[in-house]
Design an enzyme around this catalytic site. Structure first.
Site, PDB file in Angstrom:
ATOM      1  N   CYS A  62      -4.187  -1.849   5.508  1.00  0.00           N
ATOM      2  CA  CYS A  62      -3.937  -0.439   5.262  1.00  0.00           C
ATOM      3  C   CYS A  62      -5.191   0.233   4.701  1.00  0.00           C
ATOM      4  O   CYS A  62      -5.615  -0.051   3.589  1.00  0.00           O
ATOM      5  CB  CYS A  62      -2.792  -0.377   4.248  1.00  0.00           C
ATOM      6  SG  CYS A  62      -2.404   1.223   3.649  1.00  0.00           S
ATOM      7  N   CYS A  92       0.835  -1.204   0.000  1.00  0.00           N
ATOM      8  CA  CYS A  92       0.000   0.000   0.000  1.00  0.00           C
ATOM      9  C   CYS A  92       0.870   1.255   0.000  1.00  0.00           C
ATOM     10  O   CYS A  92       0.576   2.230  -0.700  1.00  0.00           O
ATOM     11  CB  CYS A  92      -0.926  -0.017   1.214  1.00  0.00           C
ATOM     12  SG  CYS A  92      -1.983   1.423   1.316  1.00  0.00           S
TER      13      CYS A  92
END
Length: 395
Positions: free
Chosen positions: A200, A100
């Site tokens: 995330c 991420c």
């Protein structure tokens, strides 16, 4: 005034990052990333994105900075979620947080920020950025955060020089308690907010349900492998070279159902990962059972009793060339070079002494001490003192 766009996540860390930048005289803009639409797989009370975006908006309002939301759910699905499904399907365990940062925050998000005229992008990560001059060029360093307990440099182990050039980490010199104190003193709504857990920007996800969207449940066997298995006590052969020895030590064991005993059933080998203890639902063993390997082709989970089961422990791992990354490209090893480093194979793990050996096909990492549950698909990161210089996907 330099313009900084802060990824306001609705947590205390990014809130304080925005406050500090404003104090330092930057023109600060807050941007909230919406990365997910499907609430059916999240444990909704734990980290709903709507509450987070409201908190981010309240913080921006309190600090008197412009605020907007960007919807990156399409890119997130393509680059993170689809990749995760593919990795789990192949029996590897990905790390979405590292991805991420590389693919979303410091790529898609950074491009949006730069298009908005930003000079820098800032996040609430506990790490620091340094720089040095080398051959007339500025080289940027990714340094661990001052708070040893919270250091998040590992999550940024895939960043490039180009990404670091434009990155700021305002809270890297602070400890978590100091960050909370600042938030309280500024009366920020996030001051006492719990740290988010889970994926995330998605929040806490029920992983089996999440994976079941693509990977269908399928009953298979749970097999317990005894510590006395012959292959665990094979004598080390004589090796002609160090690389031959490393190849031998890095080999993945291949278990057979006939080598152990069937102790239970599971609903899909791809829902489990090496080192996992929870979710096996097998009782009656002297020591707790741990997953020591998964075979997604045969749909079998191999387990062993206790932390010190030989099936969990290994000293050497390998990273393929195409999954090898140097934050400090100027320090990249050439074939046949070696380097002594400190390394870790997961977040919050204590750094351990290791030696890197570069071969034509990739990189061996040999730890001084045995490591527990070295897991394919996860990241190994290596440091020189407090600087993270490179990383790679464990193959």
């Amino acid at each position: 005034m330099k313009r900084v766009i802060v990824g306001l996540s609705g947590g205390v860390d990014s809130s304080v990052a925005a406050y500090l930048l404003k104090q330092q005289g930057y023109e600060v803009i807050g941007l909230f990333m919406k990365n997910w639409h499907d609430d059916s797989v999240t444990i909704s009370d734990d980290c709903p994105w709507l509450d987070d975006s409201n908190d981010a908006m309240l913080v921006a309002d309190k600090l008197g900075i412009p605020f907007q939301t960007v919807d990156l759910s399409e890119q997130y699905k393509e680059r993170i979620v689809d990749y995760m499904f593919e990795e789990y399907k192949n029996g590897r365990t990905p790390n979405p947080d590292v991805l991420c940062n590389r693919e979303i925050k410091f790529d898609v998000f950074m491009k949006i920020a730069l298009d908005l005229g930003a000079d820098y992008v800032a996040t609430g990560h506990y790490c620091r950025k340094g720089s040095l001059e080398k051959d007339g060029e500025t080289v940027y360093q990714l340094l661990s955060g001052v708070d040893n307990n919270k250091d998040q440099s590992y999550f940024l182990c895939q960043l490039s020089q180009a990404q670091l050039t434009k990155a700021l980490f305002p809270i890297g010199e602070l400890t978590k308690p100091e960050v909370r104190e600042i938030a309280k003193a500024q009366d920020l709504v996030t001051a006492d907010k719990k740290d988010s857990q889970g994926l995330c920007f998605i929040g806490k996800v029920r992983l089996p349900e999440f994976l079941q969207q693509k990977l269908k449940p399928k009953e298979g066997l749970i097999v317990e492998i005894p510590k006395s298995l012959e292959s665990f006590s094979v004598e080390m052969p004589e090796f002609e070279s160090k690389i031959d020895e490393l190849q031998f030590l890095a080999q993945k064991p291949h278990y057979q159902v006939s080598e152990g005993k069937v102790v239970g059933k599971h609903q899909g080998a791809h829902y489990f990962t090496k080192g996992q203890r929870k979710g096996l639902a097998v009782g009656g063993t002297v020591e707790p059972l741990f997953v020591i390997d998964t075979d997604v082709d045969e749909n079998v989970i191999y387990t062993g009793q206790g932390h010190s089961h030989p099936g969990l422990l290994k000293r050497v791992l390998f990273v393929n060339n195409d999954e090898l990354h140097w934050v400090r490209a100027d320090l990249a090893l050439k074939t046949n070079d070696s380097m002594e480093v400190m390394a870790r194979i997961r977040y919050r793990q204590k750094l351990g002494k290791a030696t890197l050996y570069k071969t034509r096909d990739g990189l061996f990492v040999e730890f001084e001490n045995q490591q527990s549950a070295i897991t394919e698909g996860q990241f190994v990161a290596w440091y020189l003192d407090d600087e993270l210089v490179g990383s790679g996907v464990i193959s």
